[in-house]
Design an enzyme around this catalytic site. Sequence first.
Site, short mmCIF file in Angstrom:
data_model
loop_
_atom_site.label_atom_id
_atom_site.label_comp_id
_atom_site.label_asym_id
_atom_site.label_seq_id
_atom_site.Cartn_x
_atom_site.Cartn_y
_atom_site.Cartn_z
N LYS A 83 0.68 -18.88 3.56
CA LYS A 83 1.40 -18.94 4.96
C LYS A 83 2.19 -19.97 5.26
CE LYS A 83 -1.82 -15.54 5.32
NZ LYS A 83 -1.74 -14.52 5.60
N LYS A 121 -0.50 -8.27 -3.74
CA LYS A 121 -1.45 -7.81 -3.07
C LYS A 121 -0.98 -6.22 -1.81
CE LYS A 121 -5.40 -9.30 -0.60
NZ LYS A 121 -6.14 -9.85 -0.14
N LYS A 147 -0.44 -4.89 5.20
CA LYS A 147 0.18 -4.58 5.67
C LYS A 147 2.31 -4.78 6.05
CE LYS A 147 0.01 -3.22 10.11
NZ LYS A 147 -0.78 -3.12 11.41
#
Length: 331
Positions: free
Chosen positions: A117, A198, A201
């Site tokens: 991240k 994966k 969204k």
Amino acid sequence: MADNKETIFSGIKATGKLHLGNYLGALKNWVEMQNSGEYKTIYAIVDLHSITIDIAADELRQNIHDMAIDLMACGLDPEKSIFFVQSHVKEHTELAWIFNCILPVAELEKMTQYKDKAKQHKKNVNAGLFDYPALMAADILLYHATVVPIGEDQDQHVELTRKIVRKFNNHWGKLFEEPKTKMTRTPRLMSLADPTKKMSKDLGEKSYIALSDSADVIREKISKAVTDTGGNKGKVNGGRNLLDLFTAFVDDENITAKFEEDYKNGELQYSKLKPMLANVIINALKPIQAKRKELAKNPDYVTAILNQGAQRARVIASQTMSEVRKLVGLE
Ligand code: TRP
């Protein structure tokens, strides 16, 4: 009335629309465990985790509400589970702070999710993002949960939670039990547009099927989904992903075995599989979408359910915090 059922805790971020990856990877399981009667089940929308990535206030508010509706539409039942919003129970942040004070920075630096991240959001590598696992440990341990259903990407965080338990118990006195993970059975779903990643969204509309997608949209997305290039020896296993998706919805082995066989032999006809898959998904989502519509008409009811859930969670959380405060010397 004490019973010795184990407690399950799991959380989901308020990311807006739920997609099939969330549904098959988490929610379907949550509901099954709730309905099994074998556990005490506690589920939270983890809104404080959501703000580790920049999000506008109005969007977050909307996402929390939408997520609550989605969860209930999928079968979370406030009569059977404690179901609430993390930030409504202030003990989560209080316990996370205490864990911070026994949690070595070096342990947090090992976390893959943090590293990923931090790379993805270079302009917002905030301390909350780094400290994410301390809050997650607090979520679990406030309720003395011993079983944590998650996808494999969260395993490292639960492992760290076990370390926190050992540190806490050694340092301040035995209070917590080490939780175990319960991996979801379904293989993780990959993006329809790029099956090396994966389903998420973040990868755009074409990569996922939302639980709220109409029949036409589902047909369109499945028909455009990337399959295998270069047969099943190709690097991009989009075909495998579609087959996994099919198997997740179709219990009948007579049907799935034939497709599996064809897939193995490199003879799978996507012109057959794809329309069937689309239909299977459309039918599976129908009751969820109907319930969703009904709940969306009644926002006050949803709010009341969340408030009630928070009250029930608070009873347990405040009891745990009172014990923690005594052990630490704050009381
Ligand atoms: N980190 C989890 C995820 O991204 C969500 C989460 C927060 C969670 N707290 C939790 C999961 C506690 C299990 C238990 O999926």
